[in-house]
Design a protein around this motif. Structure first.
Motif, PDB file in Angstrom:
ATOM      1  N   VAL A 172       0.875  -1.128   0.030  1.00  0.00           N
ATOM      2  CA  VAL A 172      -0.151   0.101  -0.201  1.00  0.00           C
ATOM      3  C   VAL A 172       0.901   1.399  -0.098  1.00  0.00           C
ATOM      4  N   ILE A 173       0.418   2.128  -0.688  1.00  0.00           N
ATOM      5  CA  ILE A 173       1.282   3.521  -0.754  1.00  0.00           C
ATOM      6  C   ILE A 173       0.355   4.692  -0.316  1.00  0.00           C
ATOM      7  N   ASP A 174       1.065   5.333   0.719  1.00  0.00           N
ATOM      8  CA  ASP A 174       0.162   6.647   1.346  1.00  0.00           C
ATOM      9  C   ASP A 174      -1.272   6.176   1.839  1.00  0.00           C
ATOM     10  N   TYR A 175      -1.144   4.968   2.434  1.00  0.00           N
ATOM     11  CA  TYR A 175      -2.528   4.725   3.054  1.00  0.00           C
ATOM     12  C   TYR A 175      -2.714   5.322   4.364  1.00  0.00           C
ATOM     13  N   PRO A 176      -3.783   6.090   4.586  1.00  0.00           N
ATOM     14  CA  PRO A 176      -3.977   6.774   5.986  1.00  0.00           C
ATOM     15  C   PRO A 176      -3.972   5.837   7.193  1.00  0.00           C
ATOM     16  N   PRO A 177      -3.447   6.073   8.089  1.00  0.00           N
ATOM     17  CA  PRO A 177      -3.094   5.189   9.424  1.00  0.00           C
ATOM     18  C   PRO A 177      -4.300   4.833   9.840  1.00  0.00           C
ATOM     19  N   LEU A 178      -5.525   5.696  10.037  1.00  0.00           N
ATOM     20  CA  LEU A 178      -6.588   5.374  10.540  1.00  0.00           C
ATOM     21  C   LEU A 178      -7.309   4.298   9.658  1.00  0.00           C
ATOM     22  N   LYS A 179      -7.551   4.697   8.754  1.00  0.00           N
ATOM     23  CA  LYS A 179      -8.298   3.739   7.677  1.00  0.00           C
ATOM     24  C   LYS A 179      -7.590   2.519   7.651  1.00  0.00           C
ATOM     25  N   LYS A 180      -6.239   2.368   7.714  1.00  0.00           N
ATOM     26  CA  LYS A 180      -5.603   1.184   7.747  1.00  0.00           C
ATOM     27  C   LYS A 180      -5.967   0.328   8.899  1.00  0.00           C
ATOM     28  N   PHE A 181      -5.922   1.009  10.094  1.00  0.00           N
ATOM     29  CA  PHE A 181      -6.240   0.419  11.440  1.00  0.00           C
ATOM     30  C   PHE A 181      -7.762  -0.340  11.310  1.00  0.00           C
ATOM     31  N   ILE A 182      -8.777   0.674  10.870  1.00  0.00           N
ATOM     32  CA  ILE A 182     -10.065  -0.012  10.639  1.00  0.00           C
ATOM     33  C   ILE A 182     -10.045  -1.127   9.667  1.00  0.00           C
ATOM     34  N   ASN A 183      -9.411  -0.847   8.636  1.00  0.00           N
ATOM     35  CA  ASN A 183      -9.420  -2.136   7.685  1.00  0.00           C
ATOM     36  C   ASN A 183      -8.840  -3.141   8.296  1.00  0.00           C
ATOM     37  N   ILE A 197      -8.629  -4.377  11.345  1.00  0.00           N
ATOM     38  CA  ILE A 197      -9.769  -4.911  12.380  1.00  0.00           C
ATOM     39  C   ILE A 197     -11.118  -5.309  11.599  1.00  0.00           C
ATOM     40  N   ALA A 198     -11.531  -4.811  10.557  1.00  0.00           N
ATOM     41  CA  ALA A 198     -12.675  -5.205   9.682  1.00  0.00           C
ATOM     42  C   ALA A 198     -12.591  -6.414   9.164  1.00  0.00           C
ATOM     43  N   ASN A 199     -11.285  -6.761   8.541  1.00  0.00           N
ATOM     44  CA  ASN A 199     -11.056  -7.841   7.824  1.00  0.00           C
ATOM     45  C   ASN A 199     -10.732  -8.804   8.857  1.00  0.00           C
ATOM     46  N   PHE A 200     -10.221  -8.777  10.033  1.00  0.00           N
ATOM     47  CA  PHE A 200      -9.762  -9.671  10.953  1.00  0.00           C
ATOM     48  C   PHE A 200     -11.291 -10.393  11.429  1.00  0.00           C
ATOM     49  N   ILE A 201     -12.136  -9.514  11.768  1.00  0.00           N
ATOM     50  CA  ILE A 201     -13.463 -10.050  12.156  1.00  0.00           C
ATOM     51  C   ILE A 201     -14.211 -10.931  11.181  1.00  0.00           C
ATOM     52  N   ILE A 202     -14.132 -10.351   9.780  1.00  0.00           N
ATOM     53  CA  ILE A 202     -14.783 -10.879   8.746  1.00  0.00           C
ATOM     54  C   ILE A 202     -14.162 -12.312   8.457  1.00  0.00           C
ATOM     55  N   LYS A 203     -12.752 -12.223   8.584  1.00  0.00           N
ATOM     56  CA  LYS A 203     -12.106 -13.497   8.346  1.00  0.00           C
ATOM     57  C   LYS A 203     -12.539 -14.813   9.647  1.00  0.00           C
ATOM     58  N   ASN A 204     -12.531 -14.435  10.719  1.00  0.00           N
ATOM     59  CA  ASN A 204     -12.893 -15.240  11.956  1.00  0.00           C
ATOM     60  C   ASN A 204     -14.469 -15.634  11.899  1.00  0.00           C
ATOM     61  N   MET A 205     -15.190 -14.628  11.625  1.00  0.00           N
ATOM     62  CA  MET A 205     -16.628 -15.002  11.665  1.00  0.00           C
ATOM     63  C   MET A 205     -16.879 -15.928  10.536  1.00  0.00           C
ATOM     64  N   MET A 206     -16.236 -15.830   9.548  1.00  0.00           N
ATOM     65  CA  MET A 206     -16.713 -16.431   8.189  1.00  0.00           C
ATOM     66  C   MET A 206     -15.881 -17.869   8.198  1.00  0.00           C
ATOM     67  N   GLY A 207     -14.799 -17.907   8.917  1.00  0.00           N
ATOM     68  CA  GLY A 207     -14.009 -19.059   8.821  1.00  0.00           C
ATOM     69  C   GLY A 207     -13.149 -19.260   7.748  1.00  0.00           C
ATOM     70  N   ILE A 208     -12.816 -18.218   7.078  1.00  0.00           N
ATOM     71  CA  ILE A 208     -11.765 -18.011   6.052  1.00  0.00           C
ATOM     72  C   ILE A 208     -10.392 -17.732   6.215  1.00  0.00           C
ATOM     73  N   LYS A 209      -9.532 -17.955   5.214  1.00  0.00           N
ATOM     74  CA  LYS A 209      -8.095 -17.477   5.482  1.00  0.00           C
ATOM     75  C   LYS A 209      -7.875 -16.289   4.607  1.00  0.00           C
ATOM     76  N   TYR A 210      -8.848 -15.726   3.823  1.00  0.00           N
ATOM     77  CA  TYR A 210      -8.663 -14.777   3.205  1.00  0.00           C
ATOM     78  C   TYR A 210      -8.576 -13.276   3.798  1.00  0.00           C
ATOM     79  N   ASN A 211      -7.783 -12.378   3.805  1.00  0.00           N
ATOM     80  CA  ASN A 211      -7.327 -11.507   4.743  1.00  0.00           C
ATOM     81  C   ASN A 211      -7.796 -10.107   3.946  1.00  0.00           C
TER      82      ASN A 211
END
Length: 244
Positions: free
Chosen positions: A128-139, A141-155
């Motif tokens: 990623v290039i010039d990714y806003p820190p807050l947006k990255k943090f939220i991203n 967390i959101a993908n961690f939740i999705i990954k674990n709730m859905m039981g997938i490896k994709y991040n």
């Protein structure tokens, strides 16, 4: 295999010329049969006039104006209902996505004969290039939740930039999401319904012009809704919507 590239565009008069010229030049360089489908999402600036001008130099450019309802999800869905290719990618108008990555997606789909190809900015080779820190943090967390709730490896489920075969798009209809949560609905439905996919590293670059249309505060409950929908389908639909 003909590739369609669906690009939603709202007030992108500054970004879209470079995006479309670079995209067209790249696909032409690799001799990929394609169409570039732009949904002008009822822009209030000169986006439509810019598209008319660009159509004179880009023979594969197709565009229409979505009169409404408007919004990111509606604009993407407008293109997904009308594209003519054998496969279709969702690509951003602000040049945050790299056309070379799209070529990589396309070649992966051909070589591995998968139903979809997803990119990840968070695996080896992604960046990623010039990714806003807050947006990255939220991203993350959101993908961690999705990954674990859905039981997938994709991040990297929340990234819109993905490639689907026509049959995959038909198989995950009807679309529910009118907003940015469509970026989660498409890949999760495909996974839940048994469509095959490959993951390749991709890059993301922050936009040069204008501002992001994603309003994080407005989207939390909408992302959660579509995540719960896909979770319920996975666990309670008894396979009614599985790939035939």
């Amino acid at each position: 295999m003909k590739l369609s590239v669906v690009i939603p565009a709202y007030n992108e008069q500054e970004s879209i010329p470079e995006t479309l010229r670079t995209l067209y030049a790249t696909l032409k360089k690799y001799d990929i049969p394609h169409e570039i489908w732009v949904t002008n999402d009822n822009s209030k600036d000169q986006t439509l006039n810019v598209l008319y001008e660009l159509s004179r130099e880009i023979p594969t450019l197709v565009f229409e104006t979505n009169k409404g309802p408007n919004g990111f999800g509606y604009a993407v869905r407008y293109g997904l209902e009308r594209f003519s290719g054998d496969c279709v990618a969702v690509f951003m108008a602000d040049m945050s996505d790299d056309p070379e990555d799209l070529v990589k997606y396309y070649k992966t789909m051909l070589s591995e004969n998968v139903d979809a190809v997803y990119g990840s900015r968070w695996v080896k080779g992604g960046k990623v290039i010039d990714y806003p820190p807050l947006k990255k943090f939220i991203n993350r967390i959101a993908n961690f939740i999705i990954k674990n709730m859905m039981g997938i490896k994709y991040n990297d489920t929340t990234n819109a930039f993905k490639l689907y075969k026509r049959e995959t798009i038909e198989g995950i209809k009807p679309f529910l999401s009118p907003h940015f949560n469509l970026t989660v609905e498409l890949p999760l439905k495909a996974i839940v319904r048994g469509y095959t996919y490959a993951v390749v590293p991709n890059s993301w670059t922050n936009r040069k012009y204008g501002e992001s249309k994603l309003k994080i505060k407005e989207m939390g409950s909408r992302y959660f809704f579509i995540l719960m929908y896909c979770w319920i389908e996975k666990h309670f639909s008894r396979g009614d919507y599985m790939k035939k």
